[in-house]
Design a protein around this motif. Structure first.
Motif, PDB file in Angstrom:
ATOM      1  N   VAL A  34      -1.182  16.828   0.303  1.00  0.00           N
ATOM      2  CA  VAL A  34      -0.964  15.378   0.309  1.00  0.00           C
ATOM      3  C   VAL A  34      -2.214  14.667   0.820  1.00  0.00           C
ATOM      4  O   VAL A  34      -2.666  13.686   0.224  1.00  0.00           O
ATOM      5  CB  VAL A  34       0.276  15.004   1.150  1.00  0.00           C
ATOM      6  N   ARG A  35      -2.796  15.170   1.903  1.00  0.00           N
ATOM      7  CA  ARG A  35      -4.020  14.555   2.444  1.00  0.00           C
ATOM      8  C   ARG A  35      -5.164  14.615   1.433  1.00  0.00           C
ATOM      9  O   ARG A  35      -5.938  13.666   1.306  1.00  0.00           O
ATOM     10  CB  ARG A  35      -4.429  15.225   3.753  1.00  0.00           C
ATOM     11  N   ASP A  36      -5.262  15.733   0.694  1.00  0.00           N
ATOM     12  CA  ASP A  36      -6.318  15.866  -0.318  1.00  0.00           C
ATOM     13  C   ASP A  36      -6.158  14.818  -1.422  1.00  0.00           C
ATOM     14  O   ASP A  36      -7.142  14.209  -1.859  1.00  0.00           O
ATOM     15  CB  ASP A  36      -6.324  17.269  -0.930  1.00  0.00           C
ATOM     16  N   VAL A  37      -4.932  14.621  -1.879  1.00  0.00           N
ATOM     17  CA  VAL A  37      -4.681  13.619  -2.925  1.00  0.00           C
ATOM     18  C   VAL A  37      -4.963  12.222  -2.389  1.00  0.00           C
ATOM     19  O   VAL A  37      -5.612  11.405  -3.056  1.00  0.00           O
ATOM     20  CB  VAL A  37      -3.240  13.734  -3.474  1.00  0.00           C
ATOM     21  N   LEU A  38      -4.507  11.951  -1.180  1.00  0.00           N
ATOM     22  CA  LEU A  38      -4.768  10.647  -0.570  1.00  0.00           C
ATOM     23  C   LEU A  38      -6.261  10.398  -0.468  1.00  0.00           C
ATOM     24  O   LEU A  38      -6.753   9.323  -0.828  1.00  0.00           O
ATOM     25  CB  LEU A  38      -4.115  10.566   0.815  1.00  0.00           C
ATOM     26  N   ASP A  75       6.258  24.378  -6.444  1.00  0.00           N
ATOM     27  CA  ASP A  75       6.390  24.451  -4.991  1.00  0.00           C
ATOM     28  C   ASP A  75       6.123  23.084  -4.391  1.00  0.00           C
ATOM     29  O   ASP A  75       5.326  22.292  -4.936  1.00  0.00           O
ATOM     30  CB  ASP A  75       5.376  25.451  -4.415  1.00  0.00           C
ATOM     31  N   GLN A  76       6.752  22.821  -3.268  1.00  0.00           N
ATOM     32  CA  GLN A  76       6.535  21.557  -2.569  1.00  0.00           C
ATOM     33  C   GLN A  76       5.097  21.497  -2.060  1.00  0.00           C
ATOM     34  O   GLN A  76       4.549  22.510  -1.610  1.00  0.00           O
ATOM     35  CB  GLN A  76       7.506  21.442  -1.386  1.00  0.00           C
ATOM     36  N   PRO A  77       4.472  20.325  -2.133  1.00  0.00           N
ATOM     37  CA  PRO A  77       3.091  20.205  -1.650  1.00  0.00           C
ATOM     38  C   PRO A  77       3.040  20.326  -0.122  1.00  0.00           C
ATOM     39  O   PRO A  77       3.958  19.898   0.573  1.00  0.00           O
ATOM     40  CB  PRO A  77       2.676  18.802  -2.092  1.00  0.00           C
ATOM     41  N   SER A  78       1.969  20.921   0.359  1.00  0.00           N
ATOM     42  CA  SER A  78       1.771  21.017   1.804  1.00  0.00           C
ATOM     43  C   SER A  78       1.216  19.681   2.310  1.00  0.00           C
ATOM     44  O   SER A  78       0.780  18.833   1.522  1.00  0.00           O
ATOM     45  CB  SER A  78       0.769  22.131   2.119  1.00  0.00           C
ATOM     46  N   PHE A  95       0.855  -1.183   0.000  1.00  0.00           N
ATOM     47  CA  PHE A  95       0.000   0.000   0.000  1.00  0.00           C
ATOM     48  C   PHE A  95       0.894   1.237   0.000  1.00  0.00           C
ATOM     49  O   PHE A  95       2.025   1.198   0.459  1.00  0.00           O
ATOM     50  CB  PHE A  95      -0.895   0.042   1.252  1.00  0.00           C
ATOM     51  N   ILE A  96       0.341   2.344  -0.497  1.00  0.00           N
ATOM     52  CA  ILE A  96       1.025   3.624  -0.417  1.00  0.00           C
ATOM     53  C   ILE A  96       0.349   4.406   0.699  1.00  0.00           C
ATOM     54  O   ILE A  96      -0.863   4.643   0.651  1.00  0.00           O
ATOM     55  CB  ILE A  96       0.940   4.387  -1.754  1.00  0.00           C
ATOM     56  N   ASP A  97       1.144   4.772   1.701  1.00  0.00           N
ATOM     57  CA  ASP A  97       0.586   5.530   2.817  1.00  0.00           C
ATOM     58  C   ASP A  97       0.926   7.013   2.641  1.00  0.00           C
ATOM     59  O   ASP A  97       1.586   7.419   1.679  1.00  0.00           O
ATOM     60  CB  ASP A  97       1.074   4.976   4.155  1.00  0.00           C
ATOM     61  N   GLU A  98       0.484   7.831   3.575  1.00  0.00           N
ATOM     62  CA  GLU A  98       0.660   9.278   3.441  1.00  0.00           C
ATOM     63  C   GLU A  98       2.125   9.703   3.334  1.00  0.00           C
ATOM     64  O   GLU A  98       2.460  10.516   2.453  1.00  0.00           O
ATOM     65  CB  GLU A  98      -0.039  10.000   4.599  1.00  0.00           C
ATOM     66  N   PRO A  99       3.036   9.172   4.175  1.00  0.00           N
ATOM     67  CA  PRO A  99       4.440   9.583   4.016  1.00  0.00           C
ATOM     68  C   PRO A  99       5.038   9.210   2.653  1.00  0.00           C
ATOM     69  O   PRO A  99       5.800   9.982   2.062  1.00  0.00           O
ATOM     70  CB  PRO A  99       5.162   8.844   5.152  1.00  0.00           C
ATOM     71  N   GLU A 100       4.686   8.032   2.134  1.00  0.00           N
ATOM     72  CA  GLU A 100       5.196   7.625   0.814  1.00  0.00           C
ATOM     73  C   GLU A 100       4.619   8.517  -0.275  1.00  0.00           C
ATOM     74  O   GLU A 100       5.333   8.914  -1.208  1.00  0.00           O
ATOM     75  CB  GLU A 100       4.839   6.164   0.537  1.00  0.00           C
ATOM     76  N   LEU A 101       3.348   8.852  -0.158  1.00  0.00           N
ATOM     77  CA  LEU A 101       2.718   9.729  -1.138  1.00  0.00           C
ATOM     78  C   LEU A 101       3.367  11.108  -1.097  1.00  0.00           C
ATOM     79  O   LEU A 101       3.652  11.697  -2.144  1.00  0.00           O
ATOM     80  CB  LEU A 101       1.212   9.833  -0.870  1.00  0.00           C
ATOM     81  N   LYS A 102       3.653  11.611   0.102  1.00  0.00           N
ATOM     82  CA  LYS A 102       4.301  12.920   0.221  1.00  0.00           C
ATOM     83  C   LYS A 102       5.680  12.889  -0.429  1.00  0.00           C
ATOM     84  O   LYS A 102       6.055  13.820  -1.142  1.00  0.00           O
ATOM     85  CB  LYS A 102       4.407  13.348   1.680  1.00  0.00           C
ATOM     86  N   THR A 103       6.422  11.825  -0.204  1.00  0.00           N
ATOM     87  CA  THR A 103       7.759  11.711  -0.793  1.00  0.00           C
ATOM     88  C   THR A 103       7.691  11.813  -2.313  1.00  0.00           C
ATOM     89  O   THR A 103       8.452  12.570  -2.933  1.00  0.00           O
ATOM     90  CB  THR A 103       8.419  10.383  -0.368  1.00  0.00           C
ATOM     91  N   MET A 157       5.208  12.996  -4.191  1.00  0.00           N
ATOM     92  CA  MET A 157       4.687  14.299  -4.624  1.00  0.00           C
ATOM     93  C   MET A 157       5.766  15.379  -4.535  1.00  0.00           C
ATOM     94  O   MET A 157       5.870  16.216  -5.434  1.00  0.00           O
ATOM     95  CB  MET A 157       3.459  14.677  -3.795  1.00  0.00           C
ATOM     96  N   CYS A 158       6.577  15.342  -3.489  1.00  0.00           N
ATOM     97  CA  CYS A 158       7.679  16.308  -3.351  1.00  0.00           C
ATOM     98  C   CYS A 158       8.716  16.111  -4.454  1.00  0.00           C
ATOM     99  O   CYS A 158       9.231  17.078  -5.027  1.00  0.00           O
ATOM    100  CB  CYS A 158       8.329  16.184  -1.979  1.00  0.00           C
ATOM    101  N   SER A 159       9.011  14.859  -4.763  1.00  0.00           N
ATOM    102  CA  SER A 159       9.980  14.543  -5.803  1.00  0.00           C
ATOM    103  C   SER A 159       9.504  15.061  -7.160  1.00  0.00           C
ATOM    104  O   SER A 159      10.258  15.699  -7.902  1.00  0.00           O
ATOM    105  CB  SER A 159      10.212  13.035  -5.852  1.00  0.00           C
ATOM    106  N   VAL A 160       8.240  14.784  -7.480  1.00  0.00           N
ATOM    107  CA  VAL A 160       7.684  15.226  -8.761  1.00  0.00           C
ATOM    108  C   VAL A 160       7.650  16.753  -8.816  1.00  0.00           C
ATOM    109  O   VAL A 160       8.020  17.355  -9.832  1.00  0.00           O
ATOM    110  CB  VAL A 160       6.279  14.623  -8.992  1.00  0.00           C
ATOM    111  N   ALA A 161       7.240  17.392  -7.734  1.00  0.00           N
ATOM    112  CA  ALA A 161       7.186  18.862  -7.705  1.00  0.00           C
ATOM    113  C   ALA A 161       8.576  19.443  -7.958  1.00  0.00           C
ATOM    114  O   ALA A 161       8.725  20.396  -8.730  1.00  0.00           O
ATOM    115  CB  ALA A 161       6.621  19.340  -6.368  1.00  0.00           C
ATOM    116  N   GLY A 162       9.590  18.858  -7.322  1.00  0.00           N
ATOM    117  CA  GLY A 162      10.956  19.325  -7.539  1.00  0.00           C
ATOM    118  C   GLY A 162      11.410  19.130  -8.966  1.00  0.00           C
ATOM    119  O   GLY A 162      12.059  20.005  -9.553  1.00  0.00           O
TER     120      GLY A 162
END
Length: 96
Positions: free
Chosen positions: A62-66, A55-58, A35-43, A45-50
């Protein structure tokens, strides 16, 4: 980059779509929990944004996408839920 015709072929072939989604999912599922959890999703999303200079996602982003991807509301993203996102991305790419 795949052509729109190649992307359409992937979208018509459930096996190819599954294989692409699974490879991307496995790359994001860093703890190999299935499963992909919130910390993995944030990682990711931050990588793609960079990568694309955004800008880095707040944490809220991340919670909205999850929340959007987590259709069964168990707080994590399964491969089947992730596959919906991959399909949407491919459909968007094919329409370009």
């Amino acid at each position: 980059m795949a052509s729109p015709a190649e992307i359409q072929a992937i979208l018509r072939d459930d096996r190819k779509l599954h294989d692409i989604a699974k490879a991307a999912f496995d790359a994001v599922d860093s703890d190999h929990s299935g499963f992909i959890d919130e910390p993995e999703l944030k990682t990711v999303m931050c990588s793609v944004a960079g990568d694309i200079g955004m800008d880095q996602p707040s944490d809220s982003d991340v919670r909205d996408v999850l929340k959007e991807l987590d259709t069964n509301r168990d707080g994590r993203i399964s491969l089947d839920e992730f596959k919906v996102l991959i399909r949407q991305v491919l459909e968007l790419m094919a329409s370009q």
